[in-house]
Structure formats: structure tokens, C-alpha cells
Scaffold this motif. Structure first.
Motif, PDB file in Angstrom:
ATOM      1  N   ARG A 129       0.688  -1.353  -0.107  1.00  0.00           N
ATOM      2  CA  ARG A 129       0.026   0.000  -0.145  1.00  0.00           C
ATOM      3  C   ARG A 129       0.913   1.255  -0.074  1.00  0.00           C
ATOM      4  O   ARG A 129       0.597   2.256  -0.672  1.00  0.00           O
ATOM      5  N   VAL A 130       1.916   1.215   0.653  1.00  0.00           N
ATOM      6  CA  VAL A 130       2.831   2.483   0.816  1.00  0.00           C
ATOM      7  C   VAL A 130       3.583   2.892  -0.673  1.00  0.00           C
ATOM      8  O   VAL A 130       3.515   3.676  -1.137  1.00  0.00           O
ATOM      9  N   ILE A 131       3.860   1.729  -1.246  1.00  0.00           N
ATOM     10  CA  ILE A 131       4.481   1.686  -2.519  1.00  0.00           C
ATOM     11  C   ILE A 131       3.293   2.176  -3.376  1.00  0.00           C
ATOM     12  O   ILE A 131       3.807   3.104  -4.344  1.00  0.00           O
ATOM     13  N   ALA A 132       2.301   1.745  -3.440  1.00  0.00           N
ATOM     14  CA  ALA A 132       1.176   1.964  -4.363  1.00  0.00           C
ATOM     15  C   ALA A 132       0.740   3.804  -4.225  1.00  0.00           C
ATOM     16  O   ALA A 132       0.964   4.396  -5.285  1.00  0.00           O
ATOM     17  N   ARG A 133       0.842   4.061  -3.129  1.00  0.00           N
ATOM     18  CA  ARG A 133       0.494   5.450  -2.503  1.00  0.00           C
ATOM     19  C   ARG A 133       1.924   6.523  -3.416  1.00  0.00           C
ATOM     20  O   ARG A 133       1.607   7.378  -3.880  1.00  0.00           O
ATOM     21  N   GLN A 134       3.067   5.875  -2.994  1.00  0.00           N
ATOM     22  CA  GLN A 134       4.258   6.579  -3.450  1.00  0.00           C
ATOM     23  C   GLN A 134       4.379   6.788  -5.223  1.00  0.00           C
ATOM     24  O   GLN A 134       4.685   7.841  -5.689  1.00  0.00           O
ATOM     25  N   ALA A 135       3.779   5.611  -5.666  1.00  0.00           N
ATOM     26  CA  ALA A 135       3.702   5.544  -7.218  1.00  0.00           C
ATOM     27  C   ALA A 135       2.770   6.637  -7.519  1.00  0.00           C
ATOM     28  O   ALA A 135       2.738   7.082  -8.571  1.00  0.00           O
ATOM     29  N   ALA A 136       1.529   6.636  -6.766  1.00  0.00           N
ATOM     30  CA  ALA A 136       0.599   7.402  -7.352  1.00  0.00           C
ATOM     31  C   ALA A 136       0.977   8.814  -7.227  1.00  0.00           C
ATOM     32  O   ALA A 136       0.683   9.593  -8.236  1.00  0.00           O
ATOM     33  N   THR A 137       1.588   9.234  -6.022  1.00  0.00           N
ATOM     34  CA  THR A 137       2.237  10.540  -5.879  1.00  0.00           C
ATOM     35  C   THR A 137       3.337  10.829  -7.128  1.00  0.00           C
ATOM     36  O   THR A 137       3.241  12.147  -7.473  1.00  0.00           O
ATOM     37  N   ILE A 138       4.101  10.016  -7.327  1.00  0.00           N
ATOM     38  CA  ILE A 138       5.073  10.227  -8.513  1.00  0.00           C
ATOM     39  C   ILE A 138       4.413  10.299  -9.703  1.00  0.00           C
ATOM     40  O   ILE A 138       4.638  11.376 -10.536  1.00  0.00           O
ATOM     41  N   GLU A 139       3.230   9.784 -10.209  1.00  0.00           N
ATOM     42  CA  GLU A 139       2.589   9.795 -11.372  1.00  0.00           C
ATOM     43  C   GLU A 139       1.832  11.221 -11.377  1.00  0.00           C
ATOM     44  O   GLU A 139       2.032  11.968 -12.124  1.00  0.00           O
ATOM     45  N   ARG A 140       1.391  11.690 -10.065  1.00  0.00           N
ATOM     46  CA  ARG A 140       0.693  13.071 -10.046  1.00  0.00           C
ATOM     47  C   ARG A 140       1.622  14.235 -10.171  1.00  0.00           C
ATOM     48  O   ARG A 140       1.599  15.232 -11.103  1.00  0.00           O
TER      49      ARG A 140
END
Length: 163
Positions: free
Chosen positions: A28-39
Motif C-alpha cells: 500500500r505504501v509503494i502504491a501511494r508513492q507511485a500515485a504521488t510520483i505519477e501526479r
């Protein structure tokens, strides 16, 4: 055996369950970080697109009109003091235009005529073939933003006439 070591040997399911829970949390942490990077990437792309499209185009066009007015005032000033003041103001406005992604088109005499950034308002004859299609004089500067001509410079162009 110590008590913690004995407990882990006795109950391996608890350890596997805890490991699975930690892996799920990390996922979940990695998914949130990936979403932040995409934004962040999307924001950077949008900013670059705005810069390329000239997001401040209306402001730059208004600044260009202000520049033209101050340059006209400088050209018609009654005293050297007034002329200097209007020239200084025109220089500051030009810096604002450049800071917003625009640039003035001010071709000098003898520079080649460029139909993409200049408009010939008059043609003057010349007997020098090398001077054919060169600028004779600048009437009004032009404006480009992000490589696009917004207002062409108004110029007088030389045209070779054989005598």
C-alpha cells in the motif's frame, strides 16, 4: 531455548501471518508513492505544455501593447529627460515580456526579411542585388511567444530593381 525462539517454532502461522500483513502494508505504501510520483509527473507535463503553448499569452500581449506605447512616448518626448524615462520604462516592460516567455522581434537594417516574423508594409527599390529582400527599416517591432509569431514586425523591405 529462550521463550521468543520457542514461541516462533511453536507457532509458525503467526509469523507467516505477520509477514503477510507487513508485505500488504508495504504494498500500500509503494502504491501511494507511485500515485504521488505519477501526479508529480502529470503536473510537470502540464506545466511544460502550458509553457510551450504560452499560458501567459494574454498577459504577454498586453505587455507588448504597453511596450509599444512607451516606445512611442519615448520617440515623441519633448525633452531628453522624458525620453530617458520612457526608454527606461520600455526596457523594464521588455524584461517582463522576456520573463514571461516572449521576445521582441526588432530586425536591424540589412538583416534578411523573414516572412514568418515580419510583415512588409512598404518596399523600397535598391540597385544592389545583395540587398534584395533585406530590411531597410523597422516601423514597429513584433512579438514571438514560444517560437510562434504573435505580432509580426512591420518593416520596409528592399527590392532589387535592375537599371
Amino acid at each position: 531455548m529462550t521463550e521468543p525462539a520457542a514461541r516462533s517454532i511453536e507457532d509458525p502461522r503467526t509469523t507467516i501471518d505477520q509477514l503477510a500483513e507487513r508485505i500488504e502494508d508495504l504494498s500500500r505504501v509503494i502504491a501511494r508513492q507511485a500515485a504521488t510520483i505519477e501526479r508529480m509527473v502529470d503536473t510537470a507535463k502540464a506545466r511544460a505544455d502550458r509553457d510551450r503553448a504560452g499560458a501567459d499569452l494574454p498577459l504577454v500581449v498586453e505587455l507588448f501593447a504597453l511596450y509599444a506605447d512607451t516606445a512611442a512616448c519615448a520617440a515623441t518626448a519633448q525633452s531628453p529627460h522624458e525620453r530617458d524615462a520612457f526608454d527606461a520604462m520600455a526596457t523594464r516592460v521588455e524584461r517582463l515580456i522576456v520573463g514571461r516567455g516572449g521576445s521582441l522581434v526588432t530586425p536591424r537594417p540589412d538583416s534578411p526579411f523573414d516572412a514568418l516574423t515580419m510583415e512588409a508594409s512598404d518596399v523600397t527599390p535598391t540597385d544592389d542585388p545583395a540587398a534584395d529582400r533585406t530590411v531597410d527599416g523597422l516601423i514597429q517591432p513584433g512579438l514571438t511567444v514560444s517560437g510562434r509569431s504573435i505580432r509580426p514586425a512591420t518593416v520596409v523591405v528592399r527590392r532589387y530593381v535592375e537599371r
